[in-house]
Scaffold this motif. Sequence first.
Motif, PDB file in Angstrom:
ATOM      1  N   ALA A  25       5.728  18.226   2.702  1.00  0.00           N
ATOM      2  CA  ALA A  25       6.837  18.561   1.781  1.00  0.00           C
ATOM      3  C   ALA A  25       8.225  18.106   1.987  1.00  0.00           C
ATOM      4  N   LYS A  26       8.496  17.705   3.124  1.00  0.00           N
ATOM      5  CA  LYS A  26       9.898  17.031   3.500  1.00  0.00           C
ATOM      6  C   LYS A  26       9.956  15.988   2.759  1.00  0.00           C
ATOM      7  N   VAL A  27       9.007  14.959   2.471  1.00  0.00           N
ATOM      8  CA  VAL A  27       9.218  13.832   1.778  1.00  0.00           C
ATOM      9  C   VAL A  27       9.083  14.104   0.514  1.00  0.00           C
ATOM     10  N   ARG A  28       8.197  14.827  -0.328  1.00  0.00           N
ATOM     11  CA  ARG A  28       8.070  15.252  -1.691  1.00  0.00           C
ATOM     12  C   ARG A  28       9.653  15.894  -2.262  1.00  0.00           C
ATOM     13  N   ALA A  29      10.087  16.715  -1.385  1.00  0.00           N
ATOM     14  CA  ALA A  29      11.319  17.396  -1.444  1.00  0.00           C
ATOM     15  C   ALA A  29      12.466  16.394  -1.565  1.00  0.00           C
ATOM     16  N   GLY A  73       0.799  -1.148   0.099  1.00  0.00           N
ATOM     17  CA  GLY A  73       0.093   0.090   0.021  1.00  0.00           C
ATOM     18  C   GLY A  73       0.834   1.419   0.044  1.00  0.00           C
ATOM     19  N   PHE A  74       2.088   1.145   0.211  1.00  0.00           N
ATOM     20  CA  PHE A  74       3.077   2.187   0.006  1.00  0.00           C
ATOM     21  C   PHE A  74       3.362   2.700  -1.458  1.00  0.00           C
ATOM     22  N   THR A  75       3.723   3.925  -1.575  1.00  0.00           N
ATOM     23  CA  THR A  75       4.424   4.521  -2.861  1.00  0.00           C
ATOM     24  C   THR A  75       5.620   3.742  -3.064  1.00  0.00           C
ATOM     25  N   ALA A  76       5.838   3.342  -4.178  1.00  0.00           N
ATOM     26  CA  ALA A  76       7.162   2.803  -4.601  1.00  0.00           C
ATOM     27  C   ALA A  76       7.758   3.390  -5.812  1.00  0.00           C
ATOM     28  N   VAL A  77       8.937   4.140  -5.764  1.00  0.00           N
ATOM     29  CA  VAL A  77       9.491   4.562  -7.015  1.00  0.00           C
ATOM     30  C   VAL A  77      10.878   3.958  -7.359  1.00  0.00           C
ATOM     31  N   ILE A 134      12.341  12.974  -2.171  1.00  0.00           N
ATOM     32  CA  ILE A 134      12.051  12.369  -3.233  1.00  0.00           C
ATOM     33  C   ILE A 134      12.607  12.851  -4.526  1.00  0.00           C
ATOM     34  N   ASP A 135      12.044  14.092  -4.657  1.00  0.00           N
ATOM     35  CA  ASP A 135      12.310  14.828  -5.976  1.00  0.00           C
ATOM     36  C   ASP A 135      13.880  14.949  -6.249  1.00  0.00           C
ATOM     37  N   MET A 136      14.610  15.118  -4.895  1.00  0.00           N
ATOM     38  CA  MET A 136      15.936  15.296  -4.994  1.00  0.00           C
ATOM     39  C   MET A 136      16.582  13.925  -5.303  1.00  0.00           C
ATOM     40  N   ALA A 137      16.073  12.902  -4.707  1.00  0.00           N
ATOM     41  CA  ALA A 137      16.883  11.590  -4.738  1.00  0.00           C
ATOM     42  C   ALA A 137      16.746  10.853  -5.788  1.00  0.00           C
TER      43      ALA A 137
END
Length: 296
Positions: free
Chosen positions: A276-280, A152-156, A282-285
Amino acid sequence: MDRWQAMRIFVKVAETESFAEAARHMNMSAPVVTRTIASLEDLIGARLFVRTTRSVKMTEAGSRYLGDCRRILADIAEAEATAGGAYATPTGTLSVTAPALFGQMYVLPIVIGYLDAYSDARARTLFVDRPINMIEDGMDVAVRIGHLPDSGFTAVKVGAVRHVICGAPDYFDRHGVPATPADLRDHRIAAATSAWASPEWRFAGDHKVTTTPTLQCNTNEAAITAARRGWGLTRVLHYQIGPALVAGELQVVLGDFEEPPLPIHLLYPEGRSAPAKVRAFIDMAVPILRDNRLLN
């Protein structure tokens, strides 16, 4: 009954598989959690959990309801956070977990870059070679190497890693290069027992070799050091020897016999409603890891 709160309690019980643990996480008493779930089941007209003295497991109806609850709660959280401005700038402590060596080599530099980019942010890392429960350990983002179960988690997906046999060039000059997996029996082996407890090494095409390591090491770093010094061969994940490969201190052999690579994912619970802390992060990593040729 507060339907929104009841859904939150239900999700927490599903994640922890325990009424008592859910109560502890939500600062409630266990009887309140039990009564709430019972009321929710009465309202829905279906059992959500099968309870025994030792475990709490979801029913089929509960599994379906869990996905709906997560989506509804995520929509509510996103609406509230957007209205309150919490999604504008990364704040608070970002918690990231990864396998120990992978975290030190590839994740920590990204975390440092994240902290440099966002002055109000803080970070906590947990780099360990053991499975952890992201919810119970309070992790925002996890690096997972291997095939993922449904969660159920988001995986990239950010890359893939290979199981490789490696040794130092001077070792191969002295002892020759193995041409097939069976040739490994004629070579000295340094095995990292923490990662490769089984003496049987498997390869593509149903090849397998039972090794008898001359040197057993409790860390991958120790086995890699032995190989770099020309003592013998070892088997590790490709990323673990990245710097040594670039420096020419190690080389990979038996590449034609490697099993399919294991995927690398970034995993996080909140999906599109991540703060925002997670999205930022993820966008960087994601682009940094995907651009790393040692991981792709």
